[in-house]
Design a protein around this motif. Sequence first.
Motif, PDB file in Angstrom:
ATOM      1  N   ARG A  14     -12.711  -3.128  11.178  1.00 36.03           N
ATOM      2  CA  ARG A  14     -12.708  -2.375  12.437  1.00 36.03           C
ATOM      3  C   ARG A  14     -11.286  -2.271  12.969  1.00 36.03           C
ATOM      4  NH1 ARG A  14     -17.871  -2.614  15.540  1.00 36.03           N
ATOM      5  NH2 ARG A  14     -19.485  -3.325  14.081  1.00 36.03           N
ATOM      6  N   GLY A  15     -10.980  -1.083  13.478  1.00 34.71           N
ATOM      7  CA  GLY A  15      -9.633  -0.883  14.010  1.00 34.71           C
ATOM      8  C   GLY A  15      -8.641  -0.458  12.950  1.00 34.71           C
ATOM      9  N   VAL A  16      -9.056  -0.439  11.687  1.00 36.43           N
ATOM     10  CA  VAL A  16      -8.174   0.071  10.628  1.00 36.43           C
ATOM     11  C   VAL A  16      -8.752   1.418  10.150  1.00 36.43           C
ATOM     12  CG1 VAL A  16      -7.088  -0.365   8.390  1.00 36.43           C
ATOM     13  CG2 VAL A  16      -7.475  -2.249   9.991  1.00 36.43           C
ATOM     14  N   GLU A  17      -9.709   1.396   9.253  1.00 30.37           N
ATOM     15  CA  GLU A  17     -10.234   2.671   8.737  1.00 30.37           C
ATOM     16  C   GLU A  17     -11.272   3.299   9.668  1.00 30.37           C
ATOM     17  OE1 GLU A  17     -10.889  -0.241   7.351  1.00 30.37           O
ATOM     18  OE2 GLU A  17     -13.039  -0.426   6.949  1.00 30.37           O
ATOM     19  N   ILE A  18     -11.829   2.497  10.573  1.00 33.63           N
ATOM     20  CA  ILE A  18     -12.886   2.998  11.469  1.00 33.63           C
ATOM     21  C   ILE A  18     -12.773   2.273  12.801  1.00 33.63           C
ATOM     22  CG2 ILE A  18     -14.614   1.294  10.690  1.00 33.63           C
ATOM     23  CD1 ILE A  18     -16.693   3.605  10.759  1.00 33.63           C
ATOM     24  N   SER A  19     -13.019   3.003  13.886  1.00 34.16           N
ATOM     25  CA  SER A  19     -13.007   2.336  15.200  1.00 34.16           C
ATOM     26  C   SER A  19     -14.380   1.737  15.454  1.00 34.16           C
ATOM     27  CB  SER A  19     -12.669   3.343  16.304  1.00 34.16           C
ATOM     28  OG  SER A  19     -13.750   4.241  16.476  1.00 34.16           O
ATOM     29  N   SER A  20     -14.426   0.748  16.325  1.00 37.96           N
ATOM     30  CA  SER A  20     -15.723   0.145  16.669  1.00 37.96           C
ATOM     31  C   SER A  20     -16.641   1.164  17.328  1.00 37.96           C
ATOM     32  CB  SER A  20     -15.527  -1.050  17.602  1.00 37.96           C
ATOM     33  OG  SER A  20     -15.216  -2.181  16.840  1.00 37.96           O
ATOM     34  N   MET A  40       0.796  -1.228   0.000  1.00 38.78           N
ATOM     35  CA  MET A  40       0.000   0.000   0.000  1.00 38.78           C
ATOM     36  C   MET A  40       0.829   1.279   0.000  1.00 38.78           C
ATOM     37  SD  MET A  40      -1.775  -0.246   3.760  1.00 38.78           S
ATOM     38  CE  MET A  40      -1.975   1.477   4.207  1.00 38.78           C
ATOM     39  N   GLY A  41       2.127   1.202   0.131  1.00 44.96           N
ATOM     40  CA  GLY A  41       2.966   2.382  -0.050  1.00 44.96           C
ATOM     41  C   GLY A  41       3.202   3.186   1.209  1.00 44.96           C
ATOM     42  N   LEU A  42       2.535   2.860   2.314  1.00 44.05           N
ATOM     43  CA  LEU A  42       2.831   3.494   3.597  1.00 44.05           C
ATOM     44  C   LEU A  42       2.514   2.493   4.699  1.00 44.05           C
ATOM     45  CD1 LEU A  42       0.154   6.150   4.661  1.00 44.05           C
ATOM     46  CD2 LEU A  42      -0.260   4.399   2.960  1.00 44.05           C
ATOM     47  N   PRO A  43       3.208   2.621   5.860  1.00 40.91           N
ATOM     48  CA  PRO A  43       2.953   1.651   6.937  1.00 40.91           C
ATOM     49  C   PRO A  43       1.510   1.746   7.419  1.00 40.91           C
ATOM     50  CG  PRO A  43       4.949   2.928   7.352  1.00 40.91           C
ATOM     51  CD  PRO A  43       4.258   3.586   6.199  1.00 40.91           C
ATOM     52  N   LEU A  44       0.926   0.582   7.724  1.00 43.70           N
ATOM     53  CA  LEU A  44      -0.469   0.552   8.177  1.00 43.70           C
ATOM     54  C   LEU A  44      -0.644   1.393   9.447  1.00 43.70           C
ATOM     55  CD1 LEU A  44      -3.259  -0.672   7.569  1.00 43.70           C
ATOM     56  CD2 LEU A  44      -2.641  -2.578   9.074  1.00 43.70           C
ATOM     57  N   SER A  45       0.376   1.356  10.330  1.00 46.34           N
ATOM     58  CA  SER A  45       0.267   2.124  11.589  1.00 46.34           C
ATOM     59  C   SER A  45       0.179   3.625  11.300  1.00 46.34           C
ATOM     60  CB  SER A  45       1.450   1.811  12.509  1.00 46.34           C
ATOM     61  OG  SER A  45       2.658   2.061  11.816  1.00 46.34           O
ATOM     62  N   ASP A  46       0.895   4.104  10.282  1.00 43.19           N
ATOM     63  CA  ASP A  46       0.808   5.530   9.910  1.00 43.19           C
ATOM     64  C   ASP A  46      -0.583   5.842   9.373  1.00 43.19           C
ATOM     65  OD1 ASP A  46       3.424   5.585  10.562  1.00 43.19           O
ATOM     66  OD2 ASP A  46       4.188   6.144   8.568  1.00 43.19           O
ATOM     67  N   TYR A  47      -1.088   4.924   8.554  1.00 41.94           N
ATOM     68  CA  TYR A  47      -2.424   5.143   7.985  1.00 41.94           C
ATOM     69  C   TYR A  47      -3.462   5.256   9.112  1.00 41.94           C
ATOM     70  CZ  TYR A  47      -6.654   4.656   5.319  1.00 41.94           C
ATOM     71  OH  TYR A  47      -7.892   4.897   4.785  1.00 41.94           O
ATOM     72  N   ILE A  48      -3.353   4.331  10.068  1.00 41.89           N
ATOM     73  CA  ILE A  48      -4.327   4.332  11.174  1.00 41.89           C
ATOM     74  C   ILE A  48      -4.231   5.631  11.970  1.00 41.89           C
ATOM     75  CG2 ILE A  48      -4.850   3.202  13.389  1.00 41.89           C
ATOM     76  CD1 ILE A  48      -4.188   0.525  11.959  1.00 41.89           C
ATOM     77  N   SER A  49      -3.003   6.070  12.262  1.00 42.05           N
ATOM     78  CA  SER A  49      -2.888   7.273  13.102  1.00 42.05           C
ATOM     79  C   SER A  49      -3.338   8.536  12.353  1.00 42.05           C
ATOM     80  CB  SER A  49      -1.486   7.409  13.688  1.00 42.05           C
ATOM     81  OG  SER A  49      -0.633   8.014  12.764  1.00 42.05           O
ATOM     82  N   GLU A  50      -3.190   8.571  11.030  1.00 38.01           N
ATOM     83  CA  GLU A  50      -3.568   9.782  10.274  1.00 38.01           C
ATOM     84  C   GLU A  50      -5.011   9.758   9.782  1.00 38.01           C
ATOM     85  OE1 GLU A  50      -1.598  12.561   9.342  1.00 38.01           O
ATOM     86  OE2 GLU A  50      -0.259  11.740  10.879  1.00 38.01           O
ATOM     87  N   TYR A  51      -5.535   8.552   9.542  1.00 40.78           N
ATOM     88  CA  TYR A  51      -6.809   8.504   8.789  1.00 40.78           C
ATOM     89  C   TYR A  51      -7.905   7.647   9.412  1.00 40.78           C
ATOM     90  CZ  TYR A  51      -4.111  10.890   5.247  1.00 40.78           C
ATOM     91  OH  TYR A  51      -3.338  11.816   4.598  1.00 40.78           O
ATOM     92  N   GLN A  52      -7.625   6.955  10.506  1.00 43.65           N
ATOM     93  CA  GLN A  52      -8.730   6.177  11.088  1.00 43.65           C
ATOM     94  C   GLN A  52      -9.782   7.134  11.657  1.00 43.65           C
ATOM     95  OE1 GLN A  52      -9.102   4.113  15.166  1.00 43.65           O
ATOM     96  NE2 GLN A  52      -8.382   2.466  13.819  1.00 43.65           N
TER      97      GLN A  52
END
Length: 315
Positions: free
Chosen positions: A274-280, A239-251
């Motif tokens: 859940r827990g990636v693009e949206i929190s529960s 995906m071109g960026l770390p998943l943890s960065d995506y979660i912190s910037e865009y979840q």
Amino acid sequence: MLGTKDTSPWNLIELSSLSAVEIKDLLDRAAQFRKGLAAESANSREMGGPRPRVALLFSEPSTRTSLSFRVACQELGVDVVELPADRSSLLKGESMLDTAQVLEALGAGAIVVRDKSDEVIDGLAEHCRAGVLNAGGGTKAHPSQGLLDARVLLDHFENLEGRRIGILGDVVHSRVARSDAVAFTALGAEVVLIGPPEFLSETGWPKGVSVSTDLDAELPRLDAIQVLRIQHERIEGGMGLPLSDYISEYQLDEKRLESVNSEFCVLHPGPMNRGVEISSGVADGPRSQILDQVSAGVYVRMALVEKSLGLKGLK
Ligand code: CP
């Protein structure tokens, strides 16, 4: 006694096991059924036509779209035949067009199709006598999803004129984003596509669509947001960026929702990660319209099936 049957079952494994008389009896019986069906069909035509039938032809997985088309047909009194691609002769090399023609020969007046290829669905629409309803094709369009999302927003706001709707996440791989953008802007909304540069594309959008990489700056200015999952199955080479960065910037999480206006609502077409693009907390929270989207899908798809089959006034 347990394990025994009163009568032996009748099996047919090879025709060589039947006598000529048995074969002829079966063929005569088939002819009787054909005659009965023809008469029934003639009667029903006199009463307004044969029972309408819709075929579901999905070569990619689906929960919401396939089930809601099925429920829509049930509500309309329309028969459904369903062909899950992973159990069909597509696996033996039969083309989608030949498969669709089989469904037409089985009486389908409309074929609901999901496929990874836009071209396949375009080709069916060009060559089939039945109506073709796109249930999600490639990355280009998921029209019934766009309509149902618009229905939910209209139910919430009454009118989308001047509303600002965000579409958040993996926009570039999303057929939902494309159909949503068309539907929302047609109803007078502005659309903001939000995500990391890797997930955005600036071309091919209708007038009224803009792009932003800053979710936190956009949220206070939005009336609603459609959250998209990361479509890993369409991303080649990571995906071109770390998943943890995506979660912190865009979840989309509860903390971020503190900045939104009082009418703000949250959509997600599903399936959610859940827990990636949206929190529960957001998915299940008071601003979530996610299950309303599922219900709206039935009514929107009833309208599409009715139109495709020309059923006005069926019920
Ligand atoms: N929104 C959507 O298309 O969901 P399904 O893949 O479950 O049908």
